[in-house]
Structures are given as C-alpha cells and as structure tokens.
Design a protein around this motif. Structure first.
Motif, PDB file in Angstrom:
ATOM      1  N   SER A  76      -2.107   2.339   4.307  1.00 19.77           N
ATOM      2  CA  SER A  76      -1.343   1.118   4.043  1.00 19.77           C
ATOM      3  C   SER A  76       0.025   1.169   4.725  1.00 19.77           C
ATOM      4  CB  SER A  76      -1.181   0.885   2.539  1.00 19.77           C
ATOM      5  OG  SER A  76      -0.323   1.842   1.968  1.00 19.77           O
ATOM      6  N   ILE A  77       0.602   2.360   4.826  1.00 21.37           N
ATOM      7  CA  ILE A  77       1.886   2.513   5.522  1.00 21.37           C
ATOM      8  C   ILE A  77       1.701   2.214   7.002  1.00 21.37           C
ATOM      9  CG2 ILE A  77       3.702   4.168   6.164  1.00 21.37           C
ATOM     10  CD1 ILE A  77       3.103   5.547   3.424  1.00 21.37           C
ATOM     11  N   ILE A  78       0.621   2.719   7.556  1.00 27.41           N
ATOM     12  CA  ILE A  78       0.326   2.461   8.965  1.00 27.41           C
ATOM     13  C   ILE A  78       0.089   0.974   9.189  1.00 27.41           C
ATOM     14  CG2 ILE A  78      -1.322   2.916  10.831  1.00 27.41           C
ATOM     15  CD1 ILE A  78      -1.700   5.709   9.400  1.00 27.41           C
ATOM     16  N   THR A 105      -0.485   4.462  14.427  1.00 23.48           N
ATOM     17  CA  THR A 105      -0.600   3.031  14.730  1.00 23.48           C
ATOM     18  C   THR A 105      -1.174   2.832  16.120  1.00 23.48           C
ATOM     19  OG1 THR A 105       1.274   2.545  13.282  1.00 23.48           O
ATOM     20  CG2 THR A 105       0.680   0.866  14.895  1.00 23.48           C
ATOM     21  N   ILE A 117       4.073   7.972  12.431  1.00 23.66           N
ATOM     22  CA  ILE A 117       3.509   6.662  12.093  1.00 23.66           C
ATOM     23  C   ILE A 117       3.149   5.920  13.382  1.00 23.66           C
ATOM     24  CG2 ILE A 117       3.989   4.420  11.027  1.00 23.66           C
ATOM     25  CD1 ILE A 117       3.702   6.593   8.967  1.00 23.66           C
ATOM     26  N   GLN A 128       1.222  -1.531   7.460  1.00 28.32           N
ATOM     27  CA  GLN A 128       2.486  -2.259   7.308  1.00 28.32           C
ATOM     28  C   GLN A 128       3.401  -2.092   8.516  1.00 28.32           C
ATOM     29  OE1 GLN A 128       4.419  -1.774   3.379  1.00 28.32           O
ATOM     30  NE2 GLN A 128       2.480  -0.849   2.777  1.00 28.32           N
ATOM     31  N   ASN A 129       3.263  -0.980   9.217  1.00 30.69           N
ATOM     32  CA  ASN A 129       4.115  -0.713  10.370  1.00 30.69           C
ATOM     33  C   ASN A 129       3.471  -1.165  11.677  1.00 30.69           C
ATOM     34  OD1 ASN A 129       6.677   0.861   9.608  1.00 30.69           O
ATOM     35  ND2 ASN A 129       5.076   1.703   8.319  1.00 30.69           N
ATOM     36  N   SER A 130       2.279  -1.705  11.589  1.00 33.84           N
ATOM     37  CA  SER A 130       1.579  -2.180  12.766  1.00 33.84           C
ATOM     38  C   SER A 130       2.195  -3.476  13.270  1.00 33.84           C
ATOM     39  CB  SER A 130       0.103  -2.427  12.409  1.00 33.84           C
ATOM     40  OG  SER A 130      -0.510  -3.203  13.404  1.00 33.84           O
ATOM     41  N   SER A 171      -3.613   3.939   0.662  1.00 32.97           N
ATOM     42  CA  SER A 171      -2.758   5.108   0.611  1.00 32.97           C
ATOM     43  C   SER A 171      -1.930   5.192   1.900  1.00 32.97           C
ATOM     44  CB  SER A 171      -3.588   6.368   0.363  1.00 32.97           C
ATOM     45  OG  SER A 171      -2.762   7.461   0.073  1.00 32.97           O
ATOM     46  N   PHE A 172      -2.013   6.294   2.626  1.00 33.76           N
ATOM     47  CA  PHE A 172      -1.234   6.435   3.860  1.00 33.76           C
ATOM     48  C   PHE A 172      -1.606   5.364   4.882  1.00 33.76           C
ATOM     49  CE2 PHE A 172      -0.403   8.743   7.960  1.00 33.76           C
ATOM     50  CZ  PHE A 172       0.986   8.663   7.883  1.00 33.76           C
TER      51      PHE A 172
END
Length: 77
Positions: free
Chosen positions: A66-68, A42, A38, A70-72, A63-64
């Motif tokens: 959105s995870i990136i 990012t 991740i 959110q972790n930004s 999808s994936f």
C-alpha cells in the motif's frame, strides 16, 4: 485479499506480482546500491506494467504494497 475482490467482481483481472526480494522474486544484485527503496519497488511495478502492455489500473496494495501504491505516479489524489 484476491478472493475477496473477485467475490465483489468476478470479471476483475487481478495481477499480484511479488516484490523484489519477496516471495519467489530474486534479490537485487550487489551492484544496486539502493535496491530496496520505495522508488525501486515502484519502478519494478511500472516496468511490470509496461512489459505486460498495461496502461490503466486500479492499483491496490496490502501492507508494504500500500505504501508503494500510494507513492506511485499512478496514485490518484
């Protein structure tokens, strides 16, 4: 997704880079031990923004992605 966003606001500037190893992007080199973390994804997005001179964004991921997003470090909240 892009078409729907532009229907809401035709003045948006939408950039949709491929993630490494996805779409037309290259794969990480053999010397990269964790090329699909991740943090790596990012960092790629942040580097893309830096190279384009982008300092402010409304960051959206599907999808994936959105995870990136959110972790930004750019994620609010």
């Amino acid at each position: 997704m892009i078409d729907e966003l532009l229907k809401l606001d035709g003045n948006l500037r939408v950039l949709a880079p491929d993630l490494r190893g996805h779409g037309n992007s290259s794969m990480p080199g053999p010397s990269e031990t964790n090329g699909f973390s991740i943090a790596s994804f990012t960092d790629d997005i942040l580097d893309f923004m830096f190279q384009k001179g982008i300092t402010e964004v409304d960051l959206v991921g599907h999808s994936f992605g959105s995870i990136i997003a959110q972790n930004s470090p750019l994620a609010g909240g």
